[in-house]
Design an enzyme around this catalytic site. Structure first.
Site, PDB file in Angstrom:
ATOM      1  N   LYS A  76      88.755  -7.603 139.260  1.00 21.88           N
ATOM      2  CA  LYS A  76      89.964  -8.198 138.329  1.00 21.88           C
ATOM      3  C   LYS A  76      89.268  -8.030 137.016  1.00 21.88           C
ATOM      4  O   LYS A  76      88.222  -8.291 136.582  1.00 21.88           O
ATOM      5  CB  LYS A  76      90.292  -9.676 138.776  1.00 21.88           C
ATOM      6  CG  LYS A  76      91.291 -10.436 137.926  1.00 21.88           C
ATOM      7  CD  LYS A  76      91.659 -11.736 138.568  1.00 21.88           C
ATOM      8  CE  LYS A  76      92.695 -12.415 137.835  1.00 21.88           C
ATOM      9  NZ  LYS A  76      93.145 -13.603 138.436  1.00 21.88           N
ATOM     10  N   SER A 151      97.951 -14.649 139.400  1.00 18.66           N
ATOM     11  CA  SER A 151      97.653 -13.588 138.408  1.00 18.66           C
ATOM     12  C   SER A 151      96.792 -12.546 138.943  1.00 18.66           C
ATOM     13  O   SER A 151      96.613 -11.472 138.414  1.00 18.66           O
ATOM     14  CB  SER A 151      96.732 -14.213 137.432  1.00 18.66           C
ATOM     15  OG  SER A 151      95.548 -14.927 137.824  1.00 18.66           O
ATOM     16  N   SER A 175      95.942 -17.920 142.317  1.00 21.29           N
ATOM     17  CA  SER A 175      95.927 -16.601 142.029  1.00 21.29           C
ATOM     18  C   SER A 175      95.052 -15.693 143.277  1.00 21.29           C
ATOM     19  O   SER A 175      95.317 -14.163 142.959  1.00 21.29           O
ATOM     20  CB  SER A 175      95.261 -16.456 140.847  1.00 21.29           C
ATOM     21  OG  SER A 175      96.284 -16.755 139.958  1.00 21.29           O
TER      22      SER A 175
HETATM   23  N1  GLN Z   1     100.264 -19.810 138.664  1.00 20.55           N
HETATM   24  C1  GLN Z   1      99.155 -20.343 138.233  1.00 20.55           C
HETATM   25  C2  GLN Z   1      99.333 -20.442 136.862  1.00 20.55           C
HETATM   26  O1  GLN Z   1      99.938 -19.966 136.062  1.00 20.55           O
HETATM   27  C3  GLN Z   1      97.824 -19.810 138.927  1.00 20.55           C
HETATM   28  C4  GLN Z   1      97.147 -18.929 138.024  1.00 20.55           C
HETATM   29  C5  GLN Z   1      95.878 -18.951 138.554  1.00 20.55           C
HETATM   30  O2  GLN Z   1      95.441 -19.195 139.648  1.00 20.55           O
HETATM   31  N2  GLN Z   1      95.194 -18.131 137.851  1.00 20.55           N
HETATM   32  O3  GLN Z   1      98.542 -21.338 136.189  1.00 20.55           O
END
Ligand code: GLN
Length: 483
Positions: A76, A151, A175
């Site tokens: 990532k 994400s 995410s």
């Molecule tokens: N959807 C959550 C956020 O936008 C989690 C994102 C993540 O785990 N990086 O904060």
């Protein structure tokens, strides 16, 4: 060759059926051919990959072995990679070449993993759809009109489309698990502190945790083995021995106590997902598990608490991107204030700016007690709920998401609608607990995930339950058409 799992690749390399160089070339060609449809990579690292593959083949020829030796993966794009762009999905870091490798990257490279590239992601890991990336949205290989989740959407789409067997990802509020659910993968968020955050660009430091995304629990065990462990460079890393995750995969589930929280089956859950979750409960009962209804009474407060704490930490973490120390710098600034304002205004996208404003507000002198402090108190209540539940059960089971992957653009005008989709995943981050999502079936041709949560440091138990489930179900073997 692209259908092989990490475990099968390790056997194939050990038996000299193919070399890492051959496999790497095959996958790079596949990425070149298919990724334009998906947009799952921000950068490809072909030269590095071929060099690492040749080195891995040489190490094997010298008698070395190891499950990751010669295995192709991707990172990532928030894990720092020395000399390679590490963009975090943001214009802010579009030209940032990290001066060092993140601990996770260094550990996997030392184990002989081959880095094919850096995967697309929501900007600074903020999002659930991979639509906030400066490099454009990622498409779900199961239906190109739908989001892959976020994400870590790039890692998920690439693995689901069989462009590579596994990838690293991070999970601040879901995410890893949510994109795993949306793309029919297995993804594991480890216990907070299990995997080093050094060199992993921070979103919300008390919640962020790196982990594996792969097709099977067996492969997650292999990749986690290479990622986990104490790191003196990360002050929140925990000095606990790392168990052999592959060794416990075959333990029996006889007598395993599985708790199913009654709050999970509320009105917001798609009834077709509820049915698939009940089917997976039945499958685990057949394997000897005992099901018990439990309660997590403070779950309803978790989303508001998370969406105060995460932006608060983000507003602090992202202050370093000011065009001076790090990040994009605007042209011809008039003075210092103009430099800060325009550099940050140009470098950050709308979702990141929204979160910085929410976070700075929640931390400001007049509102700190009302928002931030209150959210921290809720965080403790959420943790206490879990501690009470784990007195009665070994594992907590439920849906990973209330709905399957939505259409691209469907939630763009309503950020709160997207935040609500995180209802089942964020509690594990608030409490620091490990969680896993695994394939549980399909709704309208789109994958659905079942989530398992366990007490601290019981990643091995999660992988064991998921592996036993996968030996008795075939959802995880389904491949998206066209890939
Ligand atoms: N959807 C959550 C956020 O936008 C989690 C994102 C993540 O785990 N990086 O904060």
């Amino acid at each position: 060759m692209h259908q092989l799992t990490l475990a099968e690749i390790a056997r194939g390399l050990a038996d000299k059926k193919f070399s890492s160089e051959e496999l790497t070339k095959t996958l790079l060609a596949r990425i070149a051919q298919l990724d334009p449809q998906l947009n799952s990579f921000i950068s490809l690292t072909e030269d590095l990959a071929l060099q690492q593959a040749k080195a891995a083949d040489a190490r094997r020829a010298n008698g070395e072995s190891g499950a990751l030796l010669g295995a192709p993966i991707a990172h990532k794009d928030l894990f720092c990679t020395q000399g390679i762009r590490t963009s975090c999905g943001s214009k802010m870091l579009d030209n940032f070449k990290a001066p060092y490798d993140a601990t996770v990257v260094a550990k996997l490279a030392a184990a002989g993993a081959v880095t094919l590239g850096k995967t697309n992601m929501d900007e600074f890991a903020m999002g659930s759809a991979n639509e906030s990336s400066y490099y454009g949205a990622v498409k779900n290989p199961w239906n190109l009109e739908h989001v892959p989740g976020g994400s870590s959407g790039g890692s998920a789409a690439a693995v689901a489309a069989r462009l590579l067997p596994a990838a690293t990802a991070t999970d601040t509020g879901g995410s890893i698990r949510q994109p795993a659910a949306f793309t029919n993968l297995t993804g594991l968020k480890p216990t907070y502190g299990r995997v080093s955050r050094w060199g992993m660009i921070a979103y919300a430091s008390s919640l962020d945790q790196g982990g594996p995304l792969a097709r099977t629990a067996e492969d997650c065990a292999i990749l986690l083995q290479g990622m986990a462990g104490f790191d003196a460079n990360d002050s929140t890393s925990i000095d606990e021995p790392v168990p052999d995750y592959s060794a416990s995969l075959n333990s029996s589930l006889q007598g395993l106590r599985i708790g199913v929280p009654k709050e999970y089956f509320s009105a917001g859950l798609d009834p077709r997902i509820a049915e698939l979750i009940h089917n997976s409960i039945k499958a685990l009962e057949k394997l000897g598990a005992v099901i018990k209804e439990i309660s997590l009474p403070n779950m309803q407060h978790a989303i508001p608490a998370y969406y105060v704490i995460a932006p608060a930490e983000a507003s602090s973490n992202l202050s370093r991107f000011d065009g001076v120390r790090f990040g994009h710098r605007c042209e011809d600034p008039k003075n210092l204030e103009d430099l800060y304002k325009r550099s940050r205004g140009e470098g950050f996208g709308p979702e990141v700016q929204r979160r910085i404003m929410v976070g700075a507000y929640a931390l400001s002198a007049g509102y700190y007690d009302a928002y931030y402090l209150k959210a921290q108190k809720i965080r403790r209540l959420v943790k206490n709920d879990f501690m009470a539940a784990f007195n009665e059960v070994d594992i907590i089971l439920g849906p990973t998401t209330p709905n399957p992957a939505w259409k691209l653009g469907a939630k763009n005008s309503d950020p709160v609608a997207a935040y609500l989709e995180d209802v089942y995943t964020i509690t594990a981050n608030l409490a620091g607990l490990p969680g896993l999502s695994m394939p549980a079936g399909f709704v309208d041709g789109l994958p659905v995930g079942v989530q398992l949560l366990a007490p601290y440091f019981q990643e091995g138990r999660l992988l064991n339950v998921a592996h036993q489930y996968q030996l008795n179900t075939d959802w995880h073997t389904r491949t998206p058409t066209g890939f």
